[in-house]
Design a protein around this motif. Sequence first.
Motif, PDB file in Angstrom:
ATOM      1  N   ALA A  99      -7.940  37.447-103.058  1.00 34.97           N
ATOM      2  CA  ALA A  99      -8.967  38.297-103.674  1.00 34.97           C
ATOM      3  C   ALA A  99      -9.517  37.630-104.931  1.00 34.97           C
ATOM      4  N   GLY A 100     -10.828  37.432-104.954  1.00 40.31           N
ATOM      5  CA  GLY A 100     -11.424  36.697-106.056  1.00 40.31           C
ATOM      6  C   GLY A 100     -11.091  35.231-105.956  1.00 40.31           C
ATOM      7  N   ALA A 101     -11.413  34.639-104.797  1.00 36.19           N
ATOM      8  CA  ALA A 101     -10.873  33.323-104.439  1.00 36.19           C
ATOM      9  C   ALA A 101     -11.837  32.167-104.644  1.00 36.19           C
ATOM     10  N   THR A 102     -12.900  32.329-105.426  1.00 36.43           N
ATOM     11  CA  THR A 102     -13.923  31.287-105.501  1.00 36.43           C
ATOM     12  C   THR A 102     -13.635  30.211-106.552  1.00 36.43           C
ATOM     13  N   SER A 103     -12.427  30.200-107.093  1.00 37.17           N
ATOM     14  CA  SER A 103     -12.023  29.151-108.033  1.00 37.17           C
ATOM     15  C   SER A 103     -11.520  27.930-107.268  1.00 37.17           C
ATOM     16  N   ASP A 104     -11.261  26.849-107.998  1.00 44.66           N
ATOM     17  CA  ASP A 104     -10.672  25.653-107.381  1.00 44.66           C
ATOM     18  C   ASP A 104      -9.305  25.973-106.776  1.00 44.66           C
ATOM     19  N   SER A 105      -8.526  26.796-107.465  1.00 46.31           N
ATOM     20  CA  SER A 105      -7.205  27.172-106.947  1.00 46.31           C
ATOM     21  C   SER A 105      -7.335  27.982-105.664  1.00 46.31           C
ATOM     22  N   GLY A 106      -8.311  28.864-105.628  1.00 39.75           N
ATOM     23  CA  GLY A 106      -8.535  29.659-104.423  1.00 39.75           C
ATOM     24  C   GLY A 106      -8.899  28.796-103.241  1.00 39.75           C
ATOM     25  N   LEU A 107      -9.736  27.799-103.473  1.00 38.92           N
ATOM     26  CA  LEU A 107     -10.152  26.904-102.391  1.00 38.92           C
ATOM     27  C   LEU A 107      -8.967  26.071-101.900  1.00 38.92           C
ATOM     28  N   ALA A 108      -8.186  25.529-102.829  1.00 36.13           N
ATOM     29  CA  ALA A 108      -7.029  24.717-102.442  1.00 36.13           C
ATOM     30  C   ALA A 108      -6.015  25.550-101.677  1.00 36.13           C
ATOM     31  N   LEU A 109      -5.805  26.771-102.118  1.00 33.16           N
ATOM     32  CA  LEU A 109      -4.847  27.652-101.463  1.00 33.16           C
ATOM     33  C   LEU A 109      -5.334  28.045-100.079  1.00 33.16           C
ATOM     34  N   ALA A 110      -6.610  28.378 -99.957  1.00 32.19           N
ATOM     35  CA  ALA A 110      -7.165  28.746 -98.655  1.00 32.19           C
ATOM     36  C   ALA A 110      -7.040  27.590 -97.671  1.00 32.19           C
ATOM     37  N   ARG A 111      -7.379  26.405 -98.110  1.00 35.14           N
ATOM     38  CA  ARG A 111      -7.295  25.235 -97.227  1.00 35.14           C
ATOM     39  C   ARG A 111      -5.865  25.027 -96.728  1.00 35.14           C
TER      40      ARG A 111
ATOM     41  N   PRO B 206      -3.385  23.661-108.882  1.00 37.67           N
ATOM     42  CA  PRO B 206      -3.241  24.008-107.460  1.00 37.67           C
ATOM     43  C   PRO B 206      -2.104  23.267-106.779  1.00 37.67           C
ATOM     44  N   ALA B 207      -1.802  22.055-107.232  1.00 35.75           N
ATOM     45  CA  ALA B 207      -0.739  21.263-106.607  1.00 35.75           C
ATOM     46  C   ALA B 207       0.630  21.912-106.789  1.00 35.75           C
ATOM     47  N   SER B 208       0.803  22.701-107.842  1.00 40.59           N
ATOM     48  CA  SER B 208       2.078  23.395-108.041  1.00 40.59           C
ATOM     49  C   SER B 208       2.058  24.793-107.428  1.00 40.59           C
ATOM     50  N   LEU B 209       0.879  25.409-107.357  1.00 45.44           N
ATOM     51  CA  LEU B 209       0.776  26.755-106.795  1.00 45.44           C
ATOM     52  C   LEU B 209       0.910  26.757-105.284  1.00 45.44           C
ATOM     53  N   VAL B 210       0.234  25.843-104.614  1.00 48.23           N
ATOM     54  CA  VAL B 210       0.173  25.855-103.156  1.00 48.23           C
ATOM     55  C   VAL B 210       1.546  25.825-102.491  1.00 48.23           C
ATOM     56  N   PRO B 211       2.434  24.899-102.830  1.00 52.02           N
ATOM     57  CA  PRO B 211       3.737  24.891-102.136  1.00 52.02           C
ATOM     58  C   PRO B 211       4.567  26.141-102.396  1.00 52.02           C
TER      59      PRO B 211
ATOM     60  N   ALA C 220       5.899  28.756 -99.481  1.00 52.50           N
ATOM     61  CA  ALA C 220       7.344  29.000 -99.359  1.00 52.50           C
ATOM     62  C   ALA C 220       7.726  30.471 -99.520  1.00 52.50           C
ATOM     63  N   LEU C 221       6.751  31.354 -99.682  1.00 54.15           N
ATOM     64  CA  LEU C 221       7.064  32.764 -99.916  1.00 54.15           C
ATOM     65  C   LEU C 221       7.841  33.403 -98.768  1.00 54.15           C
ATOM     66  N   TRP C 222       7.719  32.828 -97.578  1.00 50.61           N
ATOM     67  CA  TRP C 222       8.413  33.397 -96.424  1.00 50.61           C
ATOM     68  C   TRP C 222       9.697  32.631 -96.094  1.00 50.61           C
ATOM     69  N   ASP C 223      10.099  31.722 -96.977  1.00 49.84           N
ATOM     70  CA  ASP C 223      11.370  31.027 -96.797  1.00 49.84           C
ATOM     71  C   ASP C 223      12.534  31.849 -97.334  1.00 49.84           C
ATOM     72  N   ALA C 224      12.221  32.826 -98.183  1.00 51.82           N
ATOM     73  CA  ALA C 224      13.266  33.659 -98.799  1.00 51.82           C
ATOM     74  C   ALA C 224      13.153  35.089 -98.296  1.00 51.82           C
TER      75      ALA C 224
END
Length: 213
Positions: free
Chosen positions: A11-23, A187-192, A196-200
Amino acid sequence: MSVTDRTIVLAGATSDSGLALARALVEAGARVVATGRSADRLESLRAVGAEVEVADATSLASMTDLAARLGAVDAVIPLVGGWRGGGGLAGQSDADFAALLPALDAVRATSRAFDSALRASEAGRFVIVSSTAVGRPLAGGANYAAVKAASEAWTRAVAQGFAKAARDAAEPLRAASVVFRAKALDPASLVPRVLALWDADATDLNDQIITLD
């Protein structure tokens, strides 16, 4: 469990982080629904395989309408943010505070709108990105730290709500609400961490505050 085949709302994903995460999420096999208020700015998200919705992440009505149309959802990540500050305590203007409040509004609106969907998921996740400023607020960033602290408090209340709903229904906890803290969002630290949210298990993940590298 894995992120594959999960429906994830950014939600509110038009930032660089949003794009990296979506990809990254699309490449991992997730269905990504990205929202923003500008159709033009959403095109880059569509280009990496996300479904896009022109919707206001800070509006409960807009997010409730989206939740009703999507149905089953496995994760919601509000990404509305920004920084304004400086000038010491005297420089913490009302205008700057008002400009920062949409980040809190998005946390409130998205969590309320998607609460039942996340609790119904076999592995629901609600995640916010906060700041290490909450742990050590400075005078020049008091407005910013206050909004982030409020967002964290709300997210932890979501966690308590997930736990209470599971207890009341005599069911295992399946949904988790999590705070990520970053000094400067990369984004390089957020994406992984998101992948991994479903590993725990939700029981281990719910109400956690995780500092990003």
